[in-house]
Every structure is written in structure tokens, then in C-alpha cells.
Write an enzyme that holds these catalytic residues in place. Structure first.
Site, mmCIF file in Angstrom:
data_model
loop_
_atom_site.group_PDB
_atom_site.id
_atom_site.type_symbol
_atom_site.label_atom_id
_atom_site.label_comp_id
_atom_site.label_asym_id
_atom_site.label_seq_id
_atom_site.Cartn_x
_atom_site.Cartn_y
_atom_site.Cartn_z
ATOM 1 N N ARG A 50 0.848 -1.190 0.000
ATOM 2 C CA ARG A 50 0.000 0.000 0.000
ATOM 3 C C ARG A 50 0.884 1.240 0.000
ATOM 4 O O ARG A 50 1.450 1.603 1.035
ATOM 5 C CB ARG A 50 -0.921 0.014 1.222
ATOM 6 C CG ARG A 50 -1.898 -1.141 1.271
ATOM 7 C CD ARG A 50 -2.716 -1.096 2.561
ATOM 8 N NE ARG A 50 -3.680 -2.185 2.633
ATOM 9 C CZ ARG A 50 -4.493 -2.399 3.669
ATOM 10 N NH1 ARG A 50 -4.421 -1.594 4.729
ATOM 11 N NH2 ARG A 50 -5.336 -3.408 3.663
ATOM 12 N N ASP A 52 1.695 5.249 -0.144
ATOM 13 C CA ASP A 52 1.040 6.463 0.344
ATOM 14 C C ASP A 52 0.818 7.461 -0.777
ATOM 15 O O ASP A 52 1.314 7.295 -1.896
ATOM 16 C CB ASP A 52 1.910 7.120 1.424
ATOM 17 C CG ASP A 52 1.956 6.314 2.717
ATOM 18 O OD1 ASP A 52 0.964 5.635 3.026
ATOM 19 O OD2 ASP A 52 2.992 6.377 3.405
ATOM 20 N N TYR A 112 12.264 -1.245 -2.937
ATOM 21 C CA TYR A 112 11.921 0.177 -3.049
ATOM 22 C C TYR A 112 13.175 0.969 -3.417
ATOM 23 O O TYR A 112 14.292 0.629 -3.011
ATOM 24 C CB TYR A 112 11.381 0.719 -1.722
ATOM 25 C CG TYR A 112 9.934 0.388 -1.443
ATOM 26 C CD1 TYR A 112 8.918 1.274 -1.792
ATOM 27 C CD2 TYR A 112 9.586 -0.799 -0.818
ATOM 28 C CE1 TYR A 112 7.590 0.975 -1.523
ATOM 29 C CE2 TYR A 112 8.262 -1.112 -0.546
ATOM 30 C CZ TYR A 112 7.276 -0.210 -0.902
ATOM 31 O OH TYR A 112 5.959 -0.520 -0.631
ATOM 32 N N ARG A 199 11.115 5.945 4.123
ATOM 33 C CA ARG A 199 11.195 7.411 4.155
ATOM 34 C C ARG A 199 11.800 7.909 5.460
ATOM 35 O O ARG A 199 12.523 8.920 5.487
ATOM 36 C CB ARG A 199 9.809 8.009 3.938
ATOM 37 C CG ARG A 199 9.293 7.837 2.507
ATOM 38 C CD ARG A 199 7.822 8.183 2.386
ATOM 39 N NE ARG A 199 7.541 9.518 2.889
ATOM 40 C CZ ARG A 199 6.311 9.957 3.171
ATOM 41 N NH1 ARG A 199 5.271 9.147 3.037
ATOM 42 N NH2 ARG A 199 6.136 11.192 3.599
#
Length: 246
Positions: A50, A52, A112, A199
Site C-alpha cells: 500500500r 502512500d 523500493y 522514508r
């Protein structure tokens, strides 16, 4: 009933995120609506992760089930891409899979990429697709933190307060930090991640790169297991969901 696996690329800038919500346009919602237009069925698609609001994907994976029609995968791919216009979403691949396949639970690794553009001048073409940092960043001290991050750790410091994971303990398989001209890349691989984990780590590594933190400061923040010790969380603009392995 047929189950299909799809590989998806999208620019997350105009969306509220992957997950369908009541207050705006999601990637999941756009694809589900397109499938309904094609098949006449209201279905739910299940994604591998999921993302953001503002986060992009080069290789998101999802699956869905269809009861009423049997179409060749290439027909579904072309139809979905037609119906998704003008959203910045592209269906890259469609495959028919066994009904036991699950895009989320069968994943053994997710990758990622986070991208910083390190320069004084503002971003124009790249605006919304990278974190613009104008203060000089050194890559070498950030690389010294890799050994602290890789492996199995309690990542409470780098976990969102809204994270729904049962445990803050995760295993980072690998982290690679590279620089090419004004671009700095952070490549993360793991079976799964905490909410905002990438992040949060990048935001704190950036402090090390600009010499606001030492490598020891980073290590102390991680070992403290206190969210308040995390540096400012990097913005979503530079984050890309790159690949899922099964």
C-alpha cells in the site's frame, strides 16, 4: 472463476495513495472502476503493498478474480490501459494465475528505491518525482550506516505512529546507496516494510550526509527504539515501489 495477476506502473502525484478511500481518487479505486467497466463486475483488487499519497511505482503487483468472462491476458491488458486513461497508471503485464496465488501474502521480497536530487537549482521537469535537497550531501558517511541498517532489527525509531504491523522487528536484506551526478539513490530490499520505514530511514541518513548527524548519532537513534529520535521523514515524492519477487 479466473484469477489474474497484474503488474502496474503509476505516478502517485495526483492520488491519495494505493488504497481506496472515501475522500479522493486512489490507484486501487481507478483500476477497480476500470475492471467494472470492462467485466460488469464489482471486484476488489489486492496489491502487494500500500503506497502512500505521492509515492510512485514501477512494479506494483496486484491480483483480482473474475467470474463472468474469460479473456486472454493481452486483451485485459489493452482494455485496462484504454479505460484507465487519462490517469497516470499503466498496466505493464497481465497473467492468469492459480487461485492460490495472493499478491501480498505470497511475496518473498519487495524492492523500493528512494531518489534525492542534490543541487542548488529548483526542480522543474523532475518536480514531484524526487526529493530536492539543496544542501550538499556526502554519500560516504551515509554508506557507513548501511551495516547498522541491514539485517534484523527493532525499527521502532523508523516506524510511523500509524503503522499497523504486529511487530516493529523487520529484516532489511540489503541497502545500496549510490550517486550519479546530482542523483543519490537508496535501494532497499526486504520481505516487508513498516509504514514510513524507508522514508524515515532516508530522512535520517540525509542528516548524516549533510553532517548534521554523525554515524554514531544514527546508530544511537536506531538503538533507542524511540520514534522521537527519528529525523524528519523524507517526502513521498522520491519513493518508488520497484519490484516484487515471488
Amino acid at each position: 472463476m479466473k484469477r489474474y495477476k497484474i503488474k502496474i506502473e503509476y505516478d502517485g502525484t495526483p492520488f491519495i495513495g494505493w488504497q481506496r478511500q472515501e475522500n479522493g481518487q486512489s490507484i486501487q479505486g481507478a483500476i477497480e472502476d476500470s475492471i467494472k467497466n470492462i467485466f460488469g463486475e464489482t471486484i476488489t483488487i489486492f496489491g502487494a503493498g500500500r503506497t502512500d499519497a505521492g509515492v510512485h511505482a514501477m512494479g506494483q503487483v496486484a491480483h483480482f478474480d473474475i467470474n463472468n468472462k474469460e479473456l486472454e491476458p493481452f486483451v485485459i491488458k489493452n482494455a485496462l490501459n484504454d479505460h484507465l486513461r487519462p490517469f497516470p497508471i499503466a498496466i505493464l503485464d497481465v497473467d492468469e494465475v492459480d487461485n492460490q496465488f495472493h499478491a501480498r501474502f505470497n511475496a518473498i521480497q519487495r524492492k523500493y528505491l528512494y531518489r534525492i536530487v542534490n543541487r542548488k537549482s529548483p526542480l522543474t521537469i523532475e518536480k514531484g518525482r524526487a526529493w530536492h535537497v539543496h544542501k550538499d550531501i556526502e554519500v560516504d558517511p551515509m554508506k557507513e550506516c548501511i551495516s547498522l541498517i541491514e539485517g534484523k532489527h527493532d525499527f521502532t525509531t523508523f516506524r510511523s505512529a500509524h503503522c499497523q504491523s504486529d511487530s516493529p522487528i523487520k529484516t532489511i536484506d540489503s541497502l545500496k546507496i549510490t550517486k550519479s551526478d546530482e542523483n543519490i539513490y537508496f535501494g532497499f530490499s526486504a520481505k516487508s516494510f513498516l509504514h514510513h520505514q524507508v522514508r524515515s530511514i532516508v530522512g535520517s541518513l540525509k542528516l548524516v550526509g549533510e553532517r548534521s548527524w554523525s554515524v554514531n548519532d544514527f546508530g544511537d537513534a536506531l538503538s533507542s527504539k524511540e520514534r522521537s529520535r527519528c529525523g524528519a521523514v523524507a517526502p513521498p515524492d522520491g519513493l518508488y515501489f520497484m519490484e516484487v519477487k515471488y
